[in-house]
Design an enzyme around this catalytic site. Sequence first.
Site, PDB file in Angstrom:
ATOM      1  N   GLN A  31       0.868  -1.171   0.000  1.00  0.00           N
ATOM      2  CA  GLN A  31       0.000   0.000   0.000  1.00  0.00           C
ATOM      3  C   GLN A  31       0.910   1.228   0.000  1.00  0.00           C
ATOM      4  O   GLN A  31       1.465   1.604   1.024  1.00  0.00           O
ATOM      5  CB  GLN A  31      -0.923  -0.048   1.225  1.00  0.00           C
ATOM      6  CG  GLN A  31      -1.757  -1.328   1.290  1.00  0.00           C
ATOM      7  CD  GLN A  31      -2.820  -1.427   0.208  1.00  0.00           C
ATOM      8  OE1 GLN A  31      -3.612  -0.508   0.015  1.00  0.00           O
ATOM      9  NE2 GLN A  31      -2.843  -2.539  -0.522  1.00  0.00           N
ATOM     10  N   ALA A  68     -11.789   2.527   4.509  1.00  0.00           N
ATOM     11  CA  ALA A  68     -10.847   1.656   3.795  1.00  0.00           C
ATOM     12  C   ALA A  68     -10.013   2.435   2.779  1.00  0.00           C
ATOM     13  O   ALA A  68     -10.212   3.642   2.584  1.00  0.00           O
ATOM     14  CB  ALA A  68     -11.613   0.534   3.109  1.00  0.00           C
ATOM     15  N   HIS A  69      -9.114   1.746   2.126  1.00  0.00           N
ATOM     16  CA  HIS A  69      -8.171   2.415   1.217  1.00  0.00           C
ATOM     17  C   HIS A  69      -8.880   3.011   0.002  1.00  0.00           C
ATOM     18  O   HIS A  69      -9.824   2.469  -0.518  1.00  0.00           O
ATOM     19  CB  HIS A  69      -7.045   1.476   0.761  1.00  0.00           C
ATOM     20  CG  HIS A  69      -7.430   0.141   0.257  1.00  0.00           C
ATOM     21  ND1 HIS A  69      -6.511  -0.767  -0.223  1.00  0.00           N
ATOM     22  CD2 HIS A  69      -8.628  -0.479   0.168  1.00  0.00           C
ATOM     23  CE1 HIS A  69      -7.119  -1.848  -0.585  1.00  0.00           C
ATOM     24  NE2 HIS A  69      -8.386  -1.717  -0.365  1.00  0.00           N
ATOM     25  N   ASN A  70      -8.372   4.177  -0.401  1.00  0.00           N
ATOM     26  CA  ASN A  70      -8.855   4.878  -1.583  1.00  0.00           C
ATOM     27  C   ASN A  70     -10.286   5.391  -1.467  1.00  0.00           C
ATOM     28  O   ASN A  70     -10.897   5.774  -2.474  1.00  0.00           O
ATOM     29  CB  ASN A  70      -8.700   4.009  -2.843  1.00  0.00           C
ATOM     30  CG  ASN A  70      -7.238   3.775  -3.198  1.00  0.00           C
ATOM     31  OD1 ASN A  70      -6.623   2.816  -2.737  1.00  0.00           O
ATOM     32  ND2 ASN A  70      -6.661   4.673  -3.976  1.00  0.00           N
TER      33      ASN A  70
END
Lengths: 347, 347, 347
Positions: free
Chosen positions: B199, B240-242
């Site tokens: 990541q 969460a990511h993005n």
Amino acid sequence: MQTTVGEWSIYLNGNLEGDANILLTHPAKIEEAGQGAISFIANKKYQHFAYTTRASAIIVANDFVAEKEIKAALIRVEQPYLAFTKVLGRFNRLFDDLIGTEEPSFIHDSASIGSDTYIGAFSYIGKNAKIGDNVKIFPHVFVGDNTIVEEGSILFPDVKVYRGCSIGKSCVIHSGAVIGSDGFGFVLQPDRTYLKVPQLGNVVLEEDVEIGANSTIDRATMGSTIIHKGTKIDNLVQVAHNVEIGAHTVIAAQTGISGSTRIGNHCIIGGQVGFVGHIDIADESRINAQSGVSKSIKDLGKSWNGTPAFDYLASLRSQSVFRNLPVLEKRLEQLEKIFKNQEANHS
Amino acid sequence: MQTTVGEWSIYLNGNLEGDANILLTHPAKIEEAGQGAISFIANKKYQHFAYTTRASAIIVANDFVAEKEIKAALIRVEQPYLAFTKVLGRFNRLFDDLIGTEEPSFIHDSASIGSDTYIGAFSYIGKNAKIGDNVKIFPHVFVGDNTIVEEGSILFPDVKVYRGCSIGKSCVIHSGAVIGSDGFGFVLQPDRTYLKVPQLGNVVLEEDVEIGANSTIDRATMGSTIIHKGTKIDNLVQVAHNVEIGAHTVIAAQTGISGSTRIGNHCIIGGQVGFVGHIDIADESRINAQSGVSKSIKDLGKSWNGTPAFDYLASLRSQSVFRNLPVLEKRLEQLEKIFKNQEANHS
Amino acid sequence: MQTTVGEWSIYLNGNLEGDANILLTHPAKIEEAGQGAISFIANKKYQHFAYTTRASAIIVANDFVAEKEIKAALIRVEQPYLAFTKVLGRFNRLFDDLIGTEEPSFIHDSASIGSDTYIGAFSYIGKNAKIGDNVKIFPHVFVGDNTIVEEGSILFPDVKVYRGCSIGKSCVIHSGAVIGSDGFGFVLQPDRTYLKVPQLGNVVLEEDVEIGANSTIDRATMGSTIIHKGTKIDNLVQVAHNVEIGAHTVIAAQTGISGSTRIGNHCIIGGQVGFVGHIDIADESRINAQSGVSKSIKDLGKSWNGTPAFDYLASLRSQSVFRNLPVLEKRLEQLEKIFKNQEANHS
């Protein structure tokens, strides 16, 4: 720690069947127990292990009837699991010897520290904080200014208690729990931005409260967020500002309680339950896991389930029909067809 | 802090009824207020306290009509709760005096630290990190390498901001919040094991964002996870990511937002809501607590409920029939019986 | 890091179309890529970017067919996303250089520390703890007495591992995760207060396990809470005492698993799922987000949804009828009316 079956039987106020002189060295699950182990049977499912276990002693219920020969000594009591819990407690005096202050730690000059405390390295005790006798503070704990931790409480590594809060006697707080963070309060302004409402209150835990790992308990806007004595809260639970939780209530993991809601005494609340704000929950209520409680509960001692929550048994019946909804719809269509045919025939 | 009713009335741009010289010493809830207190009434439910309170001044709405004599001075304003929030803010200048660096702390030589900052004991400021003016960093905070914290932000004890992230001006981050942990990304390999997807992105919080205790905001796989200005996030929320969250949105506790989902501006999201990944939520959407949002929402300003979420009012109607499903099934059975009898009679 | 397209193609065991000598300097998303970037296409939705991207190389599937001219070099492989993940991994050797011990830290004399480790400031390593080679321990980490962390694991800032636990090789544990807190066990006593059941067991993570930020994994009452190798757990997940989770299972954020439940191998579990205690979940089960699993699952490889969870596709059909329940009820009323009229006419 070595003690005899006889001594344990007396300690547990039990009736002994077998040799009082056998030495017991450790507690164990009955299916894994070896020589020297003291074990228990509280559930019929496990009864068959009594005849094959290598445990030296088994705690059983007063009305336990052996169907075959049992090699282990039996200690008969009213509540075997309660008795076994007492056994575990005596074998688990892990923190009794933890005394002293590790360095580096940060203890403000104005803080007062009781006797026989343990203060782990990297712990921070703020201005005018008061730490009672026999309190065990593990590493990385933060105790804010003017906060009180009373006698005999245990704060595991990395517990954070913000300023001005109060932790009663014999509480246990697990790692990562946050006590006294700001309540979630904002006012919408004419320009559509939010203005933070300062949270000036605090959190009060009465005695014998347990808080699970990474749970969060917000300080009140004004006044106190209160958890009454003997209540046990599991991991990752959210308690919002101005909530009040009664005495001897248990709350399972990941449940959330919105602002100003009051939960009664002796309630049992499952995991992942949500409560809306500003409602009252009667004493002895039982809320099933994943329920969403959207209204006050006034009747004592009832069981609830579902989102929004209603009577537990009724909700099970609704859930059962739910699984069958497509069939129900088909049956309705079938009837409608018959009708249409009837009408066509009649006309 | 002591000020007069008259000074407060001017500060709040209000209309005063009563003695401008009365001294006010603290804010309080109207039902608990004593002499010297400034209080407020924003809700009709509390109006009756106006006649019995011992508060010295009450903030009320412009259209408030007293039904009996009131002893307290009245300050009339358009939005009483907003005005009272400003009062709380002025009484709550708790952190203004927090300045200086407590020891031991760890500040990398290459880090830059602004003026009038507070850096609590056991805090860690990594390589090339930049801490702006007036930033308050409580004990046990971790600021990773190359991370920026802009002017006036408050990081409560034990906040963790991983490397390379950016915290805007005037943000408030509560204890235990994690900013910049790895997104949850793994690729299934031919041998059925998972390979971690590195990541490499970061997290960006714009100005005036608040993050609750123990919430988690994952760094992007590539690019940034972004929370736009003025947005307020409660405790134990997962981002969460993005993910991208718009400006001036509020999100209650224990909600989870899956990867790459975009939430609009001015949304209001209840507690324990779940969003699947890769969807877009329109501006001004309102999502009821415990909902599960499984599809993009394109219409502005609508309310949603249930799992999967659909129109709020329609879902209330469905929930209402749900409670009654066993009765519905009985009624259907009844009709089917009548039919069978008819058929039997006809044949 | 600078390498050529040709070197990357060999590393990925791919087939190269284009100039092997082009220099690649960094990975990027295809829609954002500039010169020197290596990117990928794994999803048809992104295929159109191939013709406009400024990336220097694109990893594509073996069966990718270009519809227009592409300027970038193509590296053809079987699984483009897997290959790209390997690219990211090579560019992301961020922690390889982290070696040494920052001060102040607390390492008990009896602890053993391997070679090439990093131990961040304010970390605490307890009595007889064992830290393997190449372990990276970030600041504020707590490793309790007698706990083992094996070779190559990474503990991000503020991870807490209580006493006597075991972390396998190559594990990754994110900030704020708590490993080994007490299981939630209390016995109701005759006076209606709760007695804490001491939690004497531990937690065992096998190799290559990842645990997300602020997740909590409780120690067993006796024995071990176990997570088998290769399993990946997201943020804010609750794993109760005596749970056993199989190998190569993934669990999304905010899921909770109650005590003594066993989850199989190769399962895929969505976010905010709840499992009751004492059940067994078969290998390769897939559980949809927000489900509540109330019974053991015996069939391998099936999909489940809803609360209580049942067959995934069937549950979608029930949910679909649910939305329409008020209409269904109206249709039933309609039929009932017709009946009443018929009866009235017949009598």
